[in-house]
Each structure stands twice: as C-alpha cells, then as structure tokens.
Write a protein that holds these residues in place. Structure first.
Motif, mmCIF file in Angstrom:
data_model
loop_
_atom_site.group_PDB
_atom_site.id
_atom_site.type_symbol
_atom_site.label_atom_id
_atom_site.label_comp_id
_atom_site.label_asym_id
_atom_site.label_seq_id
_atom_site.Cartn_x
_atom_site.Cartn_y
_atom_site.Cartn_z
ATOM 1 N N THR A 114 -9.218 -28.673 -0.977
ATOM 2 C CA THR A 114 -10.142 -27.617 -1.399
ATOM 3 C C THR A 114 -10.911 -27.086 -0.193
ATOM 4 O O THR A 114 -11.144 -25.886 -0.062
ATOM 5 C CB THR A 114 -11.123 -28.156 -2.463
ATOM 6 N N LEU A 146 -8.619 -24.774 1.473
ATOM 7 C CA LEU A 146 -8.500 -23.518 0.713
ATOM 8 C C LEU A 146 -9.716 -22.628 0.942
ATOM 9 O O LEU A 146 -9.607 -21.400 0.977
ATOM 10 C CB LEU A 146 -8.375 -23.810 -0.780
ATOM 11 N N SER A 147 -10.884 -23.288 1.083
ATOM 12 C CA SER A 147 -12.104 -22.496 1.232
ATOM 13 C C SER A 147 -12.090 -21.717 2.543
ATOM 14 O O SER A 147 -12.911 -20.842 2.743
ATOM 15 C CB SER A 147 -13.341 -23.399 1.150
ATOM 16 N N THR A 172 -12.717 -18.809 -9.488
ATOM 17 C CA THR A 172 -11.415 -19.394 -9.199
ATOM 18 C C THR A 172 -10.369 -18.966 -10.231
ATOM 19 O O THR A 172 -9.252 -18.591 -9.875
ATOM 20 C CB THR A 172 -11.504 -20.925 -9.186
ATOM 21 N N ALA A 175 -13.361 -22.022 -4.046
ATOM 22 C CA ALA A 175 -13.247 -23.289 -3.323
ATOM 23 C C ALA A 175 -14.470 -23.509 -2.445
ATOM 24 O O ALA A 175 -15.018 -24.611 -2.387
ATOM 25 C CB ALA A 175 -11.971 -23.307 -2.482
ATOM 26 N N ILE A 206 -14.506 -29.586 -7.550
ATOM 27 C CA ILE A 206 -13.848 -29.622 -6.250
ATOM 28 C C ILE A 206 -12.381 -30.037 -6.357
ATOM 29 O O ILE A 206 -11.603 -29.804 -5.439
ATOM 30 C CB ILE A 206 -14.626 -30.552 -5.292
ATOM 31 N N ILE A 257 -8.629 -27.062 -8.412
ATOM 32 C CA ILE A 257 -7.505 -26.265 -7.894
ATOM 33 C C ILE A 257 -6.323 -27.147 -7.501
ATOM 34 O O ILE A 257 -5.217 -26.972 -8.010
ATOM 35 C CB ILE A 257 -7.968 -25.384 -6.708
#
Lengths: 292, 370, 293
Positions: A32, A35-36, A253, A263, C136, C139
């Motif tokens: 994550t 991804l951020s 998201t 994210a 968190i 995804i």
C-alpha cells in the motif's frame, strides 16, 4: 536426527501464522505504501510519482474535512467516554445491590455491531419519526432536534452514538481498576481524615493513571478506525459533512477510482495509529519486563 | 496517651458472628498484642477499634471517651497497615503530611513534624521519593512515620511485619519496641506470629474463633495457659500435650503415660479437689520442650525434677540445642537437650521433667485443671 | 486475616445514596433506550410509527415486520429478506473462529513454552498487527483474493478473518499460558511426552476459560465486521451487517422503519445472546483486548 527435528517443531508450528501475518500485514503495508507513490487509479499500476499523491491528498477539501471531523469526533469521543466511564465506575463501586444487572446493561452495546447501533440512532435522531417527532407528540411543539440532517451538527450525532456504544467498556476498565485499589489505602486515608470525595480526588483517581492511558489508546484506535458507524448513520453526509479518514479512503479507492490517493490516506491513518500504539506497547512491555 | 477498654464487643457480618463478646483492657502506655490464627477475628477487632468497621454491640473506650460512632479520624488513633497502604501517587513527604493537610495544619508546622519523624525513623533522604522507589523495609518506616506524625492516643498496628523477610522482621521488631519505650504511647498490635507477641507485648490477648481464649502478660500466657489451644498456639516448638491416665497410688496422684512399645512411665501430679475429680480418667499432661531435658541440662533452680527413661527415636540438632523425639501417650514429644548431650538413638535414655512447669488439662473441655 | 469485609468502601449518607441510585437508573434508561426503541417499533405498523410516539409501546403488536425482515424484504435486487445473509454470516463465522482460535492456542503455546531466539520479536510483530487500520490492507487483499480465485466468496472472507484475528488470539493464549506453570510442561517432557502430546494432554485440558474468552471475542468481532464484508463479498456471500446496511440505506422505495428495526435486532441477536449467556467471559476478552503486554 530426531532430536534436531524436535527442536524445530515449535518453529515449524509457528511459521504459518507468522508468515501469514508477515505477508498480509507487513507485506500489505509495504505494498500500500508503494501504491501511494504510484499513479494508480482504478487498478494498481507501477508508475512511480513520488509523493505527489500526498501533496494532492492534503490539498483536497474532502481530506481536510475528514481530518477536522476526526479531530472533533476523536476529542469529544475520548474525553466524554473517559469521564463518563470513570463517573459510572465510581457510582457502581459504592456497593450497589444490583451491580451485576446494571453492569450488564451498561456494557451490552459493546456486543452489538456498529451497523446496528447506527441504524438505531439514525432513526431515533431522525426528525421525521424520532426524538423530535416524539416530543411533538408529547405536546412540546417547539422542540427541535435536526442535528443529523444539519451539515454543521451531524458529526455530533455520531459522537453521541459512539459514546453510547463504548462508554460502558471504559466503565468496565475503570471498575476493574477501582477494584484493584488496595482496601488498606482507603482505610489509611479514612484514618487520615479524608472525606469520601477527597479520597477519590486525591488518592484513587490519581491511581487510575494507567487505566486512563489504556482507555485513551483503545478509544483513539477506535476513533481513527471508525467507519461502520458513519456509514450506517449518515453515509458520510449530509453532503460530505461527516466524512472521516476511514470513509474517505474507502470512497477514493473503490468508488472514485483514485487508488493512489486512497492508499496515501490509508498510510496517514496507519501513521496516526502507530504513533500512539507503538510508544504505548513499548512502555507496557518494558513495565511488564521490569516486574518479572 | 490513654488507656483502651473494650467491653462485651460483638461484631457480626450478616448472620456470621466474628467477634463473640470480647472484654479487654490495656493501661495507658501498654503494649497490647492481639494474636491468633488466620480468621480468628483479630484484624476485625483492630478495625473496630479504628472505627473502620461498625461494631454490632458493646463498647470501646479510648481514655474515658466512648468512641462509638466516631469517624476513624476523630478517634485520635493512628494505624500502620500490613500492606503499608502508602498512597502511591504521593511522595514520602506527601504521605506523611496528607493527614495534617486535611486537618489544616499550617505549612511550617507540617514541615517541622515531618523533619521530626524523619529523624526518628532515619528516612530523611527518602522524603522526595515515591513509594514504588522504596524497599520493603523503607516502606515500613514511612508507614510508621505517617502514624507517628499524628501523635495519637493509641497506635494500631495490623500485622506490620508480615511482608518483610525474616532478618528485617527481627530488626523492625526491635525498632518498634525501642520506639514504644521512647514514645510511651499505648499500642495495639495484631499478629499471627506468637514470637512477635511474646517479645513485644506487655499484655497478650489470644483469640480463636471469635472468642478471647486468654488475656494476660506474656509470662502468664506462656507458663500458665488457660486451655490447650493457648498452650499449643504459643511457643515454638509448641508445648507437648501428652495423653495419660490419672491414677491414685498410696494416696498420691500420678499420671500414667504409655511410652515406646509396651513400656510406660508415671509422673507425680499435684493434689487438689479439682484434680481428684479426674482420678481414673484421661488427662492431658502439658509440658514445654525446654522442661524435658537431658539430666545434666535440667534447671538447677527447679525444686522438683523427675527423671524417667524414655525411648529416643530421632534427634534434630538445631545449633544451640538438640531436639530429641520420644513417643509418649501415642504422640511424638519433643525434648530439648543441650547441643553436646550424647544421644543414643533407638534406645532408652533418661529425660528430666521439670515438674514445676507442668500443667494439666481436661481432654473433654480442653480447659486447665488447677 | 479477617473475614472478607463487606463494608470497607467509603461510606456515604442516605441522601447521597439516593442520588447515586437515581443517576445509575438514569443511565440504565439511557443505555436501554435504543434497544427499547428498536424492539417496540419493530412490532408496530408503519402507520403507527409515522403517526406516533417512537418511545411508546406498540398498540397492536404485529410480527409482520419480523417476517418481512427475515424472509421477504427486498435487499439489493432480490426480495429474500435477511435470511440468506444471516446464513452467510454463520457459514463465515464458524470456521473463521475455529481456525483463528486453534492457531492462536498453538502460537501462544510455542511463544511461552518453547520460546526461541527471536520469538519475542515475532510476538511483538503479531501484537502490533492487532492495531493496524484495516484500510491499509484492503487494496492488496482484494488483489490477492482475486489471484487465489477467492474474490467474492465466503472462503475468502474466512481466510481474511482468520489471518487478521491471529494477532488477538495469539495475544490471549500467550498471556494465559505465560501464567501456566512451566514445571508441568517439563515434567510431561521427562515423562516422554512430545511437543503435540504436551499441547493436547497438558495445555488444552486446562485452557477452558481462555478458549471461551477467545471464541467469544472472535465470534463478536467477525459477526459484527462490516469493512471486510463490504469490501470482499459479492451478492451471494454478503454477511448480515452489510445486508442490513444495504436494507436501511437503500435509496429506493418507502422507508419501512419497522422492518429496519426488526432486521437490526436480527443482526444483533447472536452476539447479544452470547453476551447475556456468558457476559463474564466477554468482559474478560474486552479487558485482555485493552492490551496487557
């Protein structure tokens, strides 16, 4: 050979759980985190864009609403739950004959899903059929309570419901703390001439410091994660008036296709929680080690 | 300073009577120890004196004042607790001054009083520490300091030494005794440790099952017990309580006691009207281990020593003495020999009984036959 | 030493006691009010709710809203009531609770009785995992479930609840076993018991209370979960909390408050029953959950 195998059995037994946690918690946090920093939208992609999502995030009005709401919600929720919890615990600690029953009543909301709590309070506070309507029926025509429909006040209705849900829990924590106070200390204070009120103010409540700390950590954790209650009560509305970081993350998201921003908001939530939890756990474990 | 009088005190918790009519009196400056096994009611009695528990009936007077219904802080007492009960969030100074603060004593006076007790108890350098930073012995001193600073009429101690290790306990015992000498304040002290009771007290009250079993000086309690409970409870090793039969031979009374195998011994018993009622029946012969010695170790000042051959089974050297175990009246009895006495195990040896120390009980009532 | 004294709390006057009882009763009413509102209004007709007093008991008791909520009302596209979703929740909860409890017990056993170098670090990492905001992991978890072909299935939800429950179950058992005398384990080993024999024959038989605490904790958490259910279920694996929310917040049609209340009670019933039957263990779980390291 068999001996060596015996030695490895414990590690082999622990391994699946540990590996699972390593992947689904820490691996996923890293993913994550990655991804951020990518340009992911509806689906993840690996186009690195640095901290652009974070810049964007903190420029978003929705996000600042979410943070403001979290600050309002968190402060009131933690403060009122702690004070109310302590207050109820002190009341219940006065050799109440029906203590078992009362404790059960105070604590049952904790067994209920936030969704159910949300439904109950949503309709109870609904001006059309709930409290306001009831007061009108009772003859108080001018009574008005439209907070849940009001952009400026809707967040406070969530505070009300959340306090209803968790103050009993805090009460139980304080009650356990009060029960742990050495009776002889209270006797000593009586011999010293302290009144009941003074004994609580000067001696017992200061002794509850560790409980305040635990309650603070638990409540903060619940506040930052709070998602279900908002969804069930207001759905983040009216408008975006009750948006919180948790609902923000979900909608960016999964419905707004801004996965990178979502994210990054999740990472901010993690940082908020860990900055409170890690020092707490560290001190708890250290105190535990000292005692041993 | 004041005397303390307890009159027909009864205390019940619901239907359970914990104290069943206690009468006690301790003179001004006396040191009263309440002793007894767990659950005998001694701590309850102390709490009643302190006013921490309401009495069911009866009267408690401190000096000439009936303290019935008075709040603990109005009784002019101070108390030291088993767990010390120091306020964990306050410094040592705060702990000592808390009571004065509540009574509205002015700051300068508080500081003087704190310095005074700190000097007496040598806790001057601990004043700014929190209780959690103190050792057990230091906490004990602070707890005593908190009591001393009140200058009460009566000090109450609730098993104050039971949380200390053995060495420290002996030191603190001496310290409390010295303190009592110095202050001269009346003290009521609860313990389950009979040695503590004997060393500290001017008067001992032995409690058991809510009844006062005996009330007297340490010497009376030790040498002249009222009943088998007191005889057994006080002293270590405890008094030998030997089952025997009272018989009359040639006009004199004696007790016959079964020994090893088929053997038996008999010992003379002082004559008396009370005693004669038991002739032909069972009787309990009580004698302390130190009154059963090897002949060379017998008390030379005693006018009445009887020596009998007894079978020695086991010996337990204990440094200063050696304890010899001999079967009498169907039980193992303990005799206290000199450390260098020669003991032959599995054989008969002479044992000297100091009969001036012997006491006799009725096995039915467990009371003394005088 | 003395009898357990009943009256050593701070004494208070009669007036104050009356005040204390008044306050306690006031809060009893406060906590019971929403439950009363739900129960009373789930037994009213829609007209009575609209026209009347929400706090009043129903005039003519009707069980129709309950029937509607259970098997008739429209949720999403189909008019199935909450029944299938209730069943989904049960099918999800039972294995998830069983698996996470069992693994937690094994982990706690290893971490206390077979500690090795690094095991404290492992425990620390598992403990910290209890506190992450689940946002968190949404995804990557969605992707992994897709890769495993578990997306939108109950099995997927079981997996999710099991792995994210491990932190707490391990914590519970570790703290419980830490107080379990290691001498007993050593004695069994000297008697020749193997790793698993010690676990099954020595540890498990004396783990009754902590097993109950853990099962109740996990049951409550998994049953009441909304976030994972909303994120990872499809229409035939939706758990009851999500279905209830869909029912209440659907924007179409007339708002059938009485059916909503009946549905809410249905969703709350299993955990409420567990709480009332074994509240003591529930509270112990809550207390342990408040972290004792």
């Amino acid at each position: 050979m068999r001996e060596r195998l015996q030695e490895w059995v414990p590690r082999i037994v622990l391994a699946p759980s540990f590996v699972a946690v390593l992947i689904v918690v820490y691996g996923f946090i890293l993913y994550t985190g990655w991804l951020s920093m990518t340009n992911s939208r509806m689906l993840p992609n690996n186009e690195f864009i640095g901290l652009a999502n974070y810049t964007k995030l903190f420029g978003l009005k929705h996000w600042s609403i979410a943070l403001t709401n979290l600050a309002i919600f968190g402060t009131l929720y933690i403060l009122i739950s702690s004070v109310l919890g302590l207050f109820l615990a002190i009341l219940l600690d006065q050799q109440i004959r029906t203590e078992g029953f009362i404790r059960t009543v105070y604590l049952y909301p904790m067994a209920i899903s936030f969704i159910v709590t949300g439904v109950a309070w949503k309709w109870f506070l609904d001006p059309g059929i709930g409290l306001e309507n009831t007061m009108h029926q009772w003859g108080w025509e001018s009574f008005e309570f439209k907070w849940i429909k009001d952009r400026d006040f809707a967040i406070y209705t969530i505070v009300i419901a959340a306090i209803w849900q968790s103050s009993g829990y805090v009460m139980a924590m304080f009650l356990a703390g009060l029960r742990g106070v050495d009776n002889e200390i209270i006797k000593a204070a009586q011999v010293d001439g302290a009144s009941g009120f003074l004994i609580y103010r000067r001696i017992i409540i200061p002794m509850m410091r560790p409980v305040f700390l635990s309650a603070f950590v638990v409540l903060t954790h619940l506040a930052i994660k709070s998602y279900d209650l908002v969804v069930a009560m207001t759905g983040g509305g009216p408008g975006r008036a009750t948006e919180m970081p948790a609902t923000f993350m979900y909608s960016y998201t999964f419905t707004r296709n801004q996965m990178g921003v979502g994210a990054s908001s999740a990472i901010i939530m993690l940082i908020m929680i860990f900055s409170i939890i890690i020092p707490y756990l560290y001190s708890e474990i250290r105190v535990g080690a000292d005692k041993r | 300073m004041a005397s303390l009088t307890i009159d027909k005190l009864i205390k019940s918790f619901g239907a359970v009577e914990v104290l069943k009519g206690i009468d006690l009196e301790i003179e001004d400056g006396g040191f009263l120890v309440l002793v007894g096994p767990s659950g005998c009611g001694k701590s309850t009695l102390l709490n009643c004196i302190a006013g921490l528990e309401k009495t069911t009936s009866g009267e408690i007077r401190i000096g000439e004042r009936n303290v019935e219904g008075l709040h603990p802080s109005k009784r002019d007492i101070a108390m030291v607790f088993q767990s010390y009960a120091l306020y964990p969030n306050m410094t040592v100074r705060g702990n000592i001054s808390f009571g004065m603060e509540i009574r509205g004593v002015d700051k300068a006076e508080q500081e003087n009083a704190i310095q005074e007790v700190a000097d007496i108890l040598q806790i001057g350098e601990l004043l700014d520490r929190k209780p959690s930073q103190l050792s057990g012995g230091q906490r004990q001193r602070v707890a005593m300091g908190r009591a001393l600073v009140r200058h009460p009429q009566v000090f109450l101690f609730d098993e104050p030494l039971s949380n200390l290790d053995a060495k420290l306990r002996v030191d603190m015992r001496t310290e409390i005794k010295r303190l009592h000498k110095r202050m001269g304040t009346t003290i009521v002290y609860v313990t389950h440790d009979q040695i503590e009771a004997l060393t500290l007290a001017t008067k001992i009250a032995v409690l058991e099952a809510g009844y006062l079993q005996q009330f007297g000086t340490p010497d009376e309690i030790y040498n002249d017990p009222n009943n088998m409970f007191v005889a057994d409870f006080m002293g270590s090793p405890s008094m030998n309580l030997i089952d025997g039969t009272l018989v009359e031979r040639d006009g004199a009374l004696e007790v016959q006691i079964a020994g090893h195998g088929g053997s038996s011994i008999s010992l003379p018993v002082p004559d008396g009207a009370e005693m004669r009622k038991h002739v032909g029946g069972p009787i309990v012969f009580g004698i302390r281990p130190e009154a059963m010695t090897d002949p060379d170790g017998a008390d030379r000042t005693s006018p009445h020593i009887e020596t009998r051959d007894c079978y020695i089974e086991v010996s337990q050297p204990a440094g200063s003495d050696t304890f010899a175990l001999t079967p009498l009246g169907g039980k193992e009895c303990i005799a206290r020999f000199r450390a260098d006495a020669r003991i032959e195990l599995g054989a008969f040896s002479p044992i000297s009984f100091n009969m001036t120390k012997a006491v006799f009980f009725d096995p039915q009532t467990t009371g003394r036959i005088r | 030493m003395s009898h357990p004294s009943q009256d050593n709390a701070i004494e208070s006057g009669r007036l104050i006691r009356a005040l204390i009882y008044t306050l306690l009763i006031f809060f009893v009413i406060y906590y019971l009010l929403p439950l009363w509102v739900m129960v009373a209004n789930s037994l009213k007709t829609l007209d009575e709710i609209r026209g009347g007093d929400m706090l009043a008991p129903p005039k003519d008791i009707t069980f129709e809203p309950w029937r509607q909520a259970w098997s008739k009302t429209q949720i999403g596209v189909e008019a199935t009531g909450l029944k299938p979703y209730f069943l989904n929740s049960i099918i999800m909860v039972v294995p998830a609770v069983f698996l996470s409890t069992f693994l937690g017990a094994l982990n706690g056993y290893v971490l206390t009785k077979w500690a090795f170098r690094g095991s404290n670090l492992i425990f620390g990492l598992m403990l910290l995992a209890c506190f992450i905001p689940f946002q968190i992991v949404l995804i990557p978890m969605a992707r992994i479930l897709g890769m495993l072909n578990l997306a939108g299935t109950i099995s997927g939800l079981i997996l999710v609840h099991t792995v994210y429950g491990l932190g707490f179950t391990t914590l519970f058992f570790r703290n419980y076993y830490a107080a379990f005398p290691t001498e007993l384990v050593r004695a069994a080993q000297i008697d020749g018991a193997s790793f698993f024999q010690v676990f099954w024959r020595i540890l498990i038989p004396s783990s009754g209370p902590i097993i109950v605490v853990t099962i109740i904790w996990q049951f409550t958490n998994v049953w009441n979960d909304f976030l994972f259910g909303a994120s990872f279920s499809s229409y035939d694996s939706t758990p009851i909390t999500v279905a209830l929310n869909n029912l209440v917040n659907s924007s179409t049609g007339v708002k059938e408050y009485n059916v909503h209340f009946a549905g809410a009670i249905l969703a709350a019933l299993p955990t409420l029953i567990v709480y009332i039957v074994s509240g003591r263990y529930f509270v112990r779980g809550l207390m342990a959950g408040a972290v004792k390291g």
